[in-house]
Design a protein around this motif. Structure first.
Motif, mmCIF file in Angstrom:
data_model
loop_
_atom_site.group_PDB
_atom_site.id
_atom_site.type_symbol
_atom_site.label_atom_id
_atom_site.label_comp_id
_atom_site.label_asym_id
_atom_site.label_seq_id
_atom_site.Cartn_x
_atom_site.Cartn_y
_atom_site.Cartn_z
ATOM 1 N N ILE A 123 -9.731 8.526 1.089
ATOM 2 C CA ILE A 123 -10.929 7.672 1.087
ATOM 3 C C ILE A 123 -11.196 7.173 2.514
ATOM 4 O O ILE A 123 -12.332 7.182 2.990
ATOM 5 C CB ILE A 123 -10.742 6.471 0.132
ATOM 6 C CG1 ILE A 123 -10.504 6.967 -1.285
ATOM 7 C CG2 ILE A 123 -11.950 5.543 0.178
ATOM 8 C CD1 ILE A 123 -10.032 5.890 -2.245
ATOM 9 N N ASP A 177 -11.260 -3.315 5.426
ATOM 10 C CA ASP A 177 -11.600 -1.997 4.876
ATOM 11 C C ASP A 177 -10.456 -1.027 5.164
ATOM 12 O O ASP A 177 -9.699 -1.193 6.120
ATOM 13 C CB ASP A 177 -12.896 -1.464 5.508
ATOM 14 C CG ASP A 177 -13.543 -0.401 4.639
ATOM 15 O OD1 ASP A 177 -14.411 -0.751 3.817
ATOM 16 O OD2 ASP A 177 -13.156 0.786 4.756
ATOM 17 N N SER A 209 -11.008 2.072 6.029
ATOM 18 C CA SER A 209 -11.435 3.014 7.065
ATOM 19 C C SER A 209 -11.388 2.353 8.441
ATOM 20 O O SER A 209 -12.139 1.419 8.725
ATOM 21 C CB SER A 209 -12.862 3.489 6.746
ATOM 22 O OG SER A 209 -13.508 3.935 7.914
HETATM 23 C C1 SAM Z 1 -19.859 2.422 -0.470
HETATM 24 S S1 SAM Z 1 -18.919 1.780 0.867
HETATM 25 C C2 SAM Z 1 -19.551 0.126 0.959
HETATM 26 C C3 SAM Z 1 -19.220 -0.556 2.277
HETATM 27 C C4 SAM Z 1 -19.856 -1.925 2.468
HETATM 28 N N1 SAM Z 1 -19.538 -2.826 1.399
HETATM 29 C C5 SAM Z 1 -21.359 -1.746 2.641
HETATM 30 O O1 SAM Z 1 -22.108 -1.920 1.663
HETATM 31 O O2 SAM Z 1 -21.765 -1.399 3.751
HETATM 32 C C6 SAM Z 1 -17.335 1.553 0.110
HETATM 33 C C7 SAM Z 1 -16.270 1.011 1.084
HETATM 34 O O3 SAM Z 1 -15.102 0.714 0.340
HETATM 35 C C8 SAM Z 1 -13.982 1.041 1.151
HETATM 36 N N2 SAM Z 1 -12.815 1.222 0.287
HETATM 37 C C9 SAM Z 1 -12.639 2.120 -0.713
HETATM 38 N N3 SAM Z 1 -11.427 1.954 -1.272
HETATM 39 C C10 SAM Z 1 -10.845 0.905 -0.626
HETATM 40 C C11 SAM Z 1 -9.599 0.237 -0.755
HETATM 41 N N4 SAM Z 1 -8.678 0.627 -1.664
HETATM 42 N N5 SAM Z 1 -9.338 -0.815 0.038
HETATM 43 C C12 SAM Z 1 -10.252 -1.210 0.979
HETATM 44 N N6 SAM Z 1 -11.432 -0.598 1.175
HETATM 45 C C13 SAM Z 1 -11.729 0.438 0.370
HETATM 46 C C14 SAM Z 1 -14.411 2.310 1.856
HETATM 47 O O4 SAM Z 1 -13.613 2.591 3.000
HETATM 48 C C15 SAM Z 1 -15.885 1.987 2.175
HETATM 49 O O5 SAM Z 1 -16.025 1.410 3.430
#
Ligand code: SAM
Length: 259
Positions: free
Chosen positions: A6, A75, A77
């Motif tokens: 991810i 996050d 990433s």
């Molecule tokens: C659809 S994006 C939304 C990002 C932000 N909330 C926005 O709207 O701009 C989903 C985010 O969730 C993060 N993510 C997914 N699984 C995660 C985890 N287990 N822990 C932390 N972040 C996570 C991803 O890296 C990504 O940046």
């Protein structure tokens, strides 16, 4: 889906994530205003201590920090975290951003008034086990009178086709026009789907195509309420876009009082 997969999906997207939907700048302001109003209705105007535990490049975190709250973003990433820090610096907005996993939050218990996870990030948690683990962590870091705020895509739509492709949309970038769309291929269980983000980006005098893939879970409202109860939340409530001005339904819940 392993967290590093991810993280890589969003690392690859970090510099072009704002092109996925039209109007990222306006979205920061609009989403910040809507979530600020929701949290303020419960906790007063603040400023509040807010953790955005899936902040990505900062859509909700920047908006909330811009409204005067003390916001910590986090996050998986690393490249999204770097970009969120840069976006905060460019706007002279105070925002602390950490790398971390929402199933094991690197923060002390009872530290925040609000924990936010915006734009369907919890759909990356593919099993009930991981979902309850993340929600349990969110409850741990919330103060006893705090509020959980999750925003989710609506899946209770008329049956989605087995292979669904979203309408493409074009944006103007400094290098020229870019086009983004997504492909969703449903698994036989009708609960998970392979998600591809497809972008056609300007590249010198030509174009390059960027395709990133991951898997998501189409979480139902019943499944989320059940998981939140198991993680120790009460007062689960849904807030529809017409009420909040946020582009997705928002789920809120409060930590159960200590017994
Ligand atoms: C659809 S994006 C939304 C990002 C932000 N909330 C926005 O709207 O701009 C989903 C985010 O969730 C993060 N993510 C997914 N699984 C995660 C985890 N287990 N822990 C932390 N972040 C996570 C991803 O890296 C990504 O940046």
């Amino acid at each position: 889906m392993p967290p590093d997969t991810i993280g890589r999906f969003y690392d690859s997207l970090a510099e072009t994530y704002h092109l996925i939907r039209p109007g990222w700048e306006e979205a920061i302001a609009r989403q910040g205003e809507a979530l600020d109003a929701l949290a303020g209705a419960v906790l007063g105007s603040g400023p509040l201590d807010i953790l955005d535990c899936t902040c990505g490049i900062g859509t909700q975190a920047l908006g909330l920090a811009g409204r005067g709250h003390r916001v910590t973003g986090m996050d998986l990433s690393r490249d999204s975290v770097r970009r969120a820090r840069r976006e905060a610096a460019d706007r002279a907005v105070r925002l602390v951003v950490l790398v971390g996993d929402m199933t094991a939050l690197p923060v002390r218990p009872s530290s925040f008034d609000v924990v936010v996870s915006g734009d369907n990030a919890i759909a990356h948690l593919l099993t009930d086990h991981d979902l309850v683990a993340a929600l349990t962590e969110m409850r741990r870091v919330l103060r006893p009178d705090g509020v959980l705020v999750l925003t989710l895509h609506t899946y209770e739509e008329p049956a989605l086709s087995r292979h669904h492709v979203t309408d493409p949309h074009a944006t103007t970038t400094p290098g020229g026009p870019a086009v983004s769309f997504q492909s969703w291929r449903w698994h036989p269980d009708a609960e998970h789907y392979d998600f591809e983000n497809i972008q056609v980006l300007p590249d010198g005098d030509g174009w390059r195509m960027a395709v990133e893939r991951t898997t998501l879970r189409a979480l139902s409202r019943v499944q989320l309420v059940d998981a939140a109860c198991r993680a120790g939340f009460v007062a689960a409530a849904w807030h529809e876009p017409a009420e909040t001005g946020f582009f997705q339904p928002v789920f809120t819940a409060r930590p159960a009082p200590a017994s």
